[in-house]
Write an enzyme that holds these catalytic residues in place. Structure first.
Site, short mmCIF file in Angstrom:
data_model
loop_
_atom_site.label_atom_id
_atom_site.label_comp_id
_atom_site.label_asym_id
_atom_site.label_seq_id
_atom_site.Cartn_x
_atom_site.Cartn_y
_atom_site.Cartn_z
N GLU A 70 0.03 -1.28 -0.06
CA GLU A 70 0.20 -0.13 0.12
C GLU A 70 0.60 1.31 0.33
O GLU A 70 2.24 0.97 0.36
CB GLU A 70 -0.49 0.13 1.19
CG GLU A 70 -1.88 -0.57 1.26
CD GLU A 70 -3.87 0.08 0.62
OE1 GLU A 70 -3.04 1.60 -0.81
OE2 GLU A 70 -4.53 0.53 0.96
N ASP B 231 -4.87 4.95 6.54
CA ASP B 231 -5.12 6.17 6.44
C ASP B 231 -6.19 5.97 7.64
O ASP B 231 -5.52 5.35 9.06
CB ASP B 231 -5.91 7.18 5.68
CG ASP B 231 -6.50 7.77 5.85
OD1 ASP B 231 -6.17 8.38 7.43
OD2 ASP B 231 -6.82 8.85 4.99
N GLY C 240 -7.66 2.36 7.72
CA GLY C 240 -7.18 1.23 8.12
C GLY C 240 -8.31 0.53 7.69
O GLY C 240 -7.95 -0.89 7.25
N THR D 72 -9.43 0.47 4.64
CA THR D 72 -9.19 -0.38 3.33
C THR D 72 -8.18 -1.67 3.73
O THR D 72 -8.43 -3.10 2.33
CB THR D 72 -7.76 0.65 2.23
OG1 THR D 72 -8.82 1.50 1.98
CG2 THR D 72 -8.03 -0.31 0.61
N ASP E 14 -1.84 11.01 -4.56
CA ASP E 14 -2.72 11.68 -5.16
C ASP E 14 -3.82 12.92 -4.33
O ASP E 14 -4.13 12.70 -3.45
CB ASP E 14 -4.09 11.39 -7.07
CG ASP E 14 -5.21 10.98 -5.61
OD1 ASP E 14 -4.93 10.24 -4.77
OD2 ASP E 14 -6.37 10.80 -6.08
N ARG F 13 0.70 12.41 -8.33
CA ARG F 13 0.69 10.65 -7.94
C ARG F 13 2.19 10.64 -8.65
O ARG F 13 3.35 10.22 -7.92
CB ARG F 13 0.25 10.29 -8.83
CG ARG F 13 -1.64 9.82 -7.94
CD ARG F 13 -1.89 8.37 -9.26
NE ARG F 13 -3.29 8.32 -9.27
CZ ARG F 13 -4.03 8.50 -7.97
NH1 ARG F 13 -3.28 7.79 -6.94
NH2 ARG F 13 -4.86 8.22 -7.74
C1 PRP Z 1 -6.15 5.76 -0.29
C2 PRP Z 1 -4.97 4.37 0.10
C3 PRP Z 1 -5.04 3.38 -0.16
C4 PRP Z 1 -6.65 3.77 1.02
C5 PRP Z 1 -6.24 4.39 3.20
O1 PRP Z 1 -6.41 5.29 -1.61
O2 PRP Z 1 -4.62 3.83 -1.21
O3 PRP Z 1 -5.69 2.09 -0.04
O4 PRP Z 1 -6.20 5.03 0.70
O5 PRP Z 1 -7.25 4.91 3.26
P1 PRP Z 1 -7.87 3.68 4.25
O6 PRP Z 1 -6.29 3.74 5.70
O7 PRP Z 1 -8.84 5.47 5.26
O8 PRP Z 1 -8.82 2.94 4.33
P2 PRP Z 1 -7.61 6.13 -2.34
O9 PRP Z 1 -9.17 5.84 -1.76
O10 PRP Z 1 -6.88 7.90 -2.14
O11 PRP Z 1 -7.55 5.80 -3.87
P3 PRP Z 1 -6.02 5.93 -5.01
O12 PRP Z 1 -5.56 5.04 -4.17
O13 PRP Z 1 -6.28 5.12 -5.98
O14 PRP Z 1 -5.44 6.76 -4.74
#
Ligand code: PRP
Length: 188
Positions: A110, A114, A116, A118, A170, A176
């Site tokens: 990853e 943020d 957690g 995802t 981004d 990016r």
């Molecule tokens: C970002 C990052 C993680 C997620 C983390 O993706 O790449 O996958 O957020 O956030 P969390 O811990 O609050 O779940 P994003 O949704 O920005 O998509 P991208 O990677 O396509 O920019």
């Protein structure tokens, strides 16, 4: 939004960014992580690196090329609803891994952890494929924003709760490809 609009819109101007982690510091930490991962997975067969689209594409590219062990590359894509200043915590699978990862050692890669949510979702999703093991690697983590506890086995940097861009991260799809991680300065 049309693809042409995305291509025409400029990135956030570099004078509106403050460098948080320099290119040199990122590259040095990526090398350290790769060395540790290479040691830990020595004699484990092919390590499956699962990059989380889109943000992890640059980190995955650099990390994977520094490994000294056999590895294969997979990608997975998710989207979270209500993403903005606060995530809703609901994660949806957009694209699963293509290869068969049953019985394989998997490392989820990853760009950022943020809240957690995802990563928690992804660990469950990868486990449903029956791998030999699942570990996690993230370049940066906003520890103050955690809503669920998820172990990050290989972490680059803990960072403050600021909007960061670059090295895959981004702001509205921009910035990016910056080689460093920067904080967007407030515009007011
Ligand atoms: C970002 C990052 C993680 C997620 C983390 O993706 O790449 O996958 O957020 O956030 P969390 O811990 O609050 O779940 P994003 O949704 O920005 O998509 P991208 O990677 O396509 O920019």
């Amino acid at each position: 939004m049309l693809a042409a609009d995305l291509l025409c819109e400029a990135d956030v101007a570099q004078e509106d960014l403050k460098v948080l982690i320099s290119e040199a510091d990122i590259q040095a930490r990526v090398a350290e992580l790769a060395e540790q991962i290479s040691k830990d997975y020595e004699n484990s067969g092919d390590l499956v690196l699962v990059g989380v689209l889109k943000g992890a594409f640059i980190f995955l590219a650099d990390l994977s090329r520094q490994l000294t062990i056999p590895r294969v590359i997979e990608f997975i894509a998710v989207s979270s609803y209500g993403k903005g200043s606060r995530s809703s915590g609901a994660v949806r699978l957009v694209m699963d891994v293509r290869g068969n990862i049953e019985g394989k050692h998997v490392l989820i890669v990853e760009d950022i952890v943020d809240t957690g949510h995802t990563l928690e979702y992804l660990i469950g999703m990868i486990n449903s494929h029956g791998p030999a093991s699942v570990k996690t690697c993230a370049l940066v983590r906003k520890a103050d924003r955690a809503e669920v506890h998820v172990d990050v086995d290989y972490l680059g940097f803990d960072i403050p709760d600021e909007w960061v861009v670059g090295y895959g991260l981004d702001y509205a799809e921009k910035n990016r490809t910056l080689p460093y991680i920067g904080i967007i300065r407030p515009t007011d």
